[in-house]
Design a protein around this motif. Sequence first.
Motif, PDB file in Angstrom:
ATOM      1  N   PRO A  32      44.236  41.874  28.819  1.00  0.00           N
ATOM      2  CA  PRO A  32      44.892  41.079  29.800  1.00  0.00           C
ATOM      3  C   PRO A  32      46.245  41.821  30.408  1.00  0.00           C
ATOM      4  CG  PRO A  32      44.433  39.988  27.769  1.00  0.00           C
ATOM      5  CD  PRO A  32      44.104  41.193  27.551  1.00  0.00           C
ATOM      6  N   LYS A  33      46.757  42.759  29.421  1.00  0.00           N
ATOM      7  CA  LYS A  33      47.801  43.619  29.982  1.00  0.00           C
ATOM      8  C   LYS A  33      47.374  44.556  31.085  1.00  0.00           C
ATOM      9  CE  LYS A  33      50.128  43.608  25.304  1.00  0.00           C
ATOM     10  NZ  LYS A  33      50.964  44.249  24.109  1.00  0.00           N
ATOM     11  N   VAL A  67      50.417  35.510  35.151  1.00  0.00           N
ATOM     12  CA  VAL A  67      49.498  36.329  34.340  1.00  0.00           C
ATOM     13  C   VAL A  67      48.165  35.215  34.603  1.00  0.00           C
ATOM     14  CG1 VAL A  67      48.943  36.799  32.122  1.00  0.00           C
ATOM     15  CG2 VAL A  67      51.208  36.964  32.665  1.00  0.00           C
ATOM     16  N   GLN A  68      47.342  36.137  35.149  1.00  0.00           N
ATOM     17  CA  GLN A  68      45.810  35.364  35.323  1.00  0.00           C
ATOM     18  C   GLN A  68      44.925  36.465  34.855  1.00  0.00           C
ATOM     19  OE1 GLN A  68      45.866  34.779  39.870  1.00  0.00           O
ATOM     20  NE2 GLN A  68      46.592  32.592  39.291  1.00  0.00           N
ATOM     21  N   VAL A  69      44.301  35.891  33.737  1.00  0.00           N
ATOM     22  CA  VAL A  69      43.417  36.749  32.918  1.00  0.00           C
ATOM     23  C   VAL A  69      41.769  36.479  33.198  1.00  0.00           C
ATOM     24  CG1 VAL A  69      45.130  37.614  31.359  1.00  0.00           C
ATOM     25  CG2 VAL A  69      43.576  35.576  30.734  1.00  0.00           C
ATOM     26  N   THR A  70      40.995  37.277  33.386  1.00  0.00           N
ATOM     27  CA  THR A  70      39.305  36.808  33.315  1.00  0.00           C
ATOM     28  C   THR A  70      38.695  36.480  31.900  1.00  0.00           C
ATOM     29  OG1 THR A  70      38.691  38.920  33.200  1.00  0.00           O
ATOM     30  CG2 THR A  70      39.450  38.232  35.373  1.00  0.00           C
ATOM     31  N   GLU A  71      37.723  35.863  32.124  1.00  0.00           N
ATOM     32  CA  GLU A  71      36.949  35.786  30.567  1.00  0.00           C
ATOM     33  C   GLU A  71      36.624  37.009  29.955  1.00  0.00           C
ATOM     34  OE1 GLU A  71      36.547  32.777  29.450  1.00  0.00           O
ATOM     35  OE2 GLU A  71      37.791  32.034  30.875  1.00  0.00           O
ATOM     36  N   THR A  72      36.329  38.017  30.752  1.00  0.00           N
ATOM     37  CA  THR A  72      36.024  39.377  30.212  1.00  0.00           C
ATOM     38  C   THR A  72      37.268  39.936  29.560  1.00  0.00           C
ATOM     39  OG1 THR A  72      36.351  40.592  32.318  1.00  0.00           O
ATOM     40  CG2 THR A  72      34.156  39.947  31.701  1.00  0.00           C
TER      41      THR A  72
END
Length: 320
Positions: free
Chosen positions: A75-76, A173-178
């Motif tokens: 995520p970072k 903060v927008q993170v993907t499933e991966t």
Amino acid sequence: MAEILVVVEATGEFGVKKVTLELLTLARRLGGEVSAVVLGGPGAAAAMTDKLGEYGATTVYAAESEEIDGYLVAPKVTVLAELIGRVQPAAVLLASSQEGKEIAGRLAVRLDNGLLTDVVDLAADGTATQVAFAGSTIVTSRVTRGLPLVTLRPNSVAPEPAPATPQVEQLTVQVTETDKLATVVERVAEQSGSRPELTEASVVVSGGRGIGSGDNFKLVEELADLLGGAVGASRAAVDSGYYPHQFQVGQTGKTVSPQLYVALGISGAIQHRAGMQTSKTIVAVNKDAEAPIFELADFGVVGDLNKVVPQAAEEIRKRK
């Protein structure tokens, strides 16, 4: 001039790490505005803003989310990649820590960008100075694809304050499933005691196989405490069970560059030298006059460390 992004290294216990202050100092030398990027859980930036401003950060980008802390590294990288694409910085600086180098490596792949690690200096034109081949060679390098993306070896730059009042900008903060494939299930804080962290200490006292036993490491600890330093160990000492692995200095351990490095009972194998030879002053104590460590030492004592170290400790006490 485009801004320079500094990715903040910090801990919940001690706050902003010294290497972050080094990064801010180095960033100012490159010219342009210096911006710090805080990647952490909710409220992380508030505790660090004043310190970051003290060392010249004019903007603090705060990426605060449970997801940042809840998953490993990915995520970072996503947040940084988005920020870099938006602000188009002149350079991105990170610490040469385990996490810092992993973030930098993933970021280089994500951006199709060059990467330089374990840099000890960086010129305004992006030319970096590195120590290569286990410390036997000094080289200068430049990123030829993309922007200068570098990780700085701790204790390479003397932190210099340059007070500023930073503006804080919250990042979405927008993170993907991966990004969620590796979940943090537990965090355990190491018991560090009153000694400074090994890679950030200005004084390091290390013991090798010549110490003789784990019990004899009390000599190393006593001298380190008298000098206000950290304790290190060679690979041979760690492999022999004399001291825990997290204190290993060397090519397969931690790299240190203190103002003073004291090597007790360490022969000076290339593996160990690679992790400490950039120390400003090196003092070695070894009963073998032919030990390779003396080739590197500024001051050497040929003798039994069980006699030399107590005498040195007594003299230090007299002068305190």
